[in-house]
Design an enzyme around this catalytic site. Structure first.
Site, mmCIF file in Angstrom:
data_model
loop_
_atom_site.group_PDB
_atom_site.id
_atom_site.type_symbol
_atom_site.label_atom_id
_atom_site.label_comp_id
_atom_site.label_asym_id
_atom_site.label_seq_id
_atom_site.Cartn_x
_atom_site.Cartn_y
_atom_site.Cartn_z
ATOM 1 C CB CYS A 1 -57.784 -109.937 -48.564
ATOM 2 S SG CYS A 1 -58.327 -111.211 -47.305
ATOM 3 C CG HIS B 1 -60.162 -106.446 -47.447
ATOM 4 N ND1 HIS B 1 -61.303 -107.321 -47.804
ATOM 5 C CD2 HIS B 1 -59.623 -106.985 -46.597
ATOM 6 C CE1 HIS B 1 -61.053 -108.593 -47.476
ATOM 7 N NE2 HIS B 1 -60.193 -108.410 -46.564
ATOM 8 C CG ASN C 1 -62.145 -110.999 -44.906
ATOM 9 O OD1 ASN C 1 -62.018 -110.894 -46.237
ATOM 10 N ND2 ASN C 1 -60.900 -110.788 -44.029
#
Length: 326
Positions: free
Chosen positions: A113, A253, A283
């Site tokens: 990520c 994020h 996500n």
């Protein structure tokens, strides 16, 4: 001294929407439970004929169009992904072919990520060094292909998508001011996919035991995510003699609403300065920051002279931040 400037952004999300109510039909969960704990209401899922390079190429084309840059002007393509089309060649090379950027060098970065921040830092350094003048940086994922749809702790979190930025050599008073990268390999087992590599090669056993899917220690990850994101933010701020109040936008994020709110509270930043779209996309790993950035740009939330802080954390464990003056 050279500095890289973001001159174009683009993003793409697959058409298929999977809502929390859809997940109620698959596992024991509820829309209320998911929304309350994550802030996510829906996510996008790639179709059977869509691979990571397909999503990445569309986002790249949109970023290039926004930048007014021809494919043949690109010097480098960097793709951040944890879900490449295949082991090799790199997804970046496949994207290069899809968009016709024949002159560009191309390679992938794997930092989960945090991947987009890592890729952005690499592109920035190539421009700062004078090696290249035009770099395409992409974060793209098809996370749905590595999800265990019986694991309530992970399948509710992730979605598919891609985001891209075009970097161009520019003047020194604006652009990417600094990037900051970190990792702690001792924490590799907080978020990982155990099977499918050289340690545990692909096999029927791997598929049956779902070792090709994401494994995550949720509570431990939450605590470390908040700490690393706060640290990464302060590192970028101090490097540029800025305070949280100087920021015009924070683009974190898009992992979990609770994580973002905890970070914002510790930094004492107003929530109206935070870009969030995880309620609609979930996500999307390396794609989440560039997708949110593109959305902010196209909604007119970013103006010349604004200070933008982007930051992320992910498997590895990796984390990092980037300060930009638009």
């Amino acid at each position: 001294m050279f500095r890289s400037k973001i001159i174009g952004t683009g993003s793409y999300a697959p058409a298929k929407i999977m809502t929390n109510h859809d997940l109620e039909e698959i596992i024991s969960t509820s829309d209320h439970w998911i929304t309350e704990r994550t802030g996510i209401r829906e996510r996008r899922i790639a179709s059977e004929n869509e691979a990571t390079s397909d999503l990445a190429a569309i986002a790249a084309e949109r970023a290039l169009k926004y930048a007014g840059l021809d494919h043949m002007e690109l010097d480098l393509i960097v793709v951040a992904t944890s879900t490449p089309d295949m082991v090799f060649p790199s997804t970046a090379c496949i994207v290069q072919d899809k968009i016709g950027a024949r002159r560009a060098a191309a390679f992938d970065i794997s930092a989960a990520c945090s991947g987009f921040i890592y890729a952005l830092a690499v592109g920035d350094q190539y421009i700062r060094s004078g090696t290249f003048s035009s770099v395409l940086v992409i974060g793209a994922e098809v996370m749905s292909r590595i999800i265990d749809w019986t694991d309530r702790g992970t399948c509710i979190l992730f979605g598919d998508g891609a985001g891209a930025v075009v970097l161009k050599r520019g003047r020194v008073d604006s652009g990417i001011l600094s990037t900051h990268l970190h990792s702690d390999g001792a924490l590799w087992d907080l978020i990982y996919v155990p099977g499918g590599g050289s340690r545990i090669p692909p096999s029927i056993d791997v598929l049956e035991r779902k070792l090709n899917c994401i494994k995550m220690k949720g509570s431990e990850t939450f605590k470390i995510a908040v700490r690393t994101l706060v640290d990464a933010a302060w590192e970028a701020l101090k490097a540029n003699n800025l305070r949280p109040s100087d920021l015009d936008l924070l683009i974190p994020h898009q992992a979990n609403m609770r994580i973002i709110k905890a970070v914002v509270e510790k930094l004492e930043i107003r929530m109206d300065k935070v870009v969030m779209n995880l309620d609609r996309f979930g996500n999307t790993s390396a794609a989440s920051i560039p997708m949110a950035l593109d959305e902010a740009v196209r909604e007119g939330r970013i103006r010349e002279g604004n200070f933008i802080l982007m930051e992320g954390f992910g498997g590895g464990l990796t984390w990092g931040s980037a300060m930009v003056k638009w």
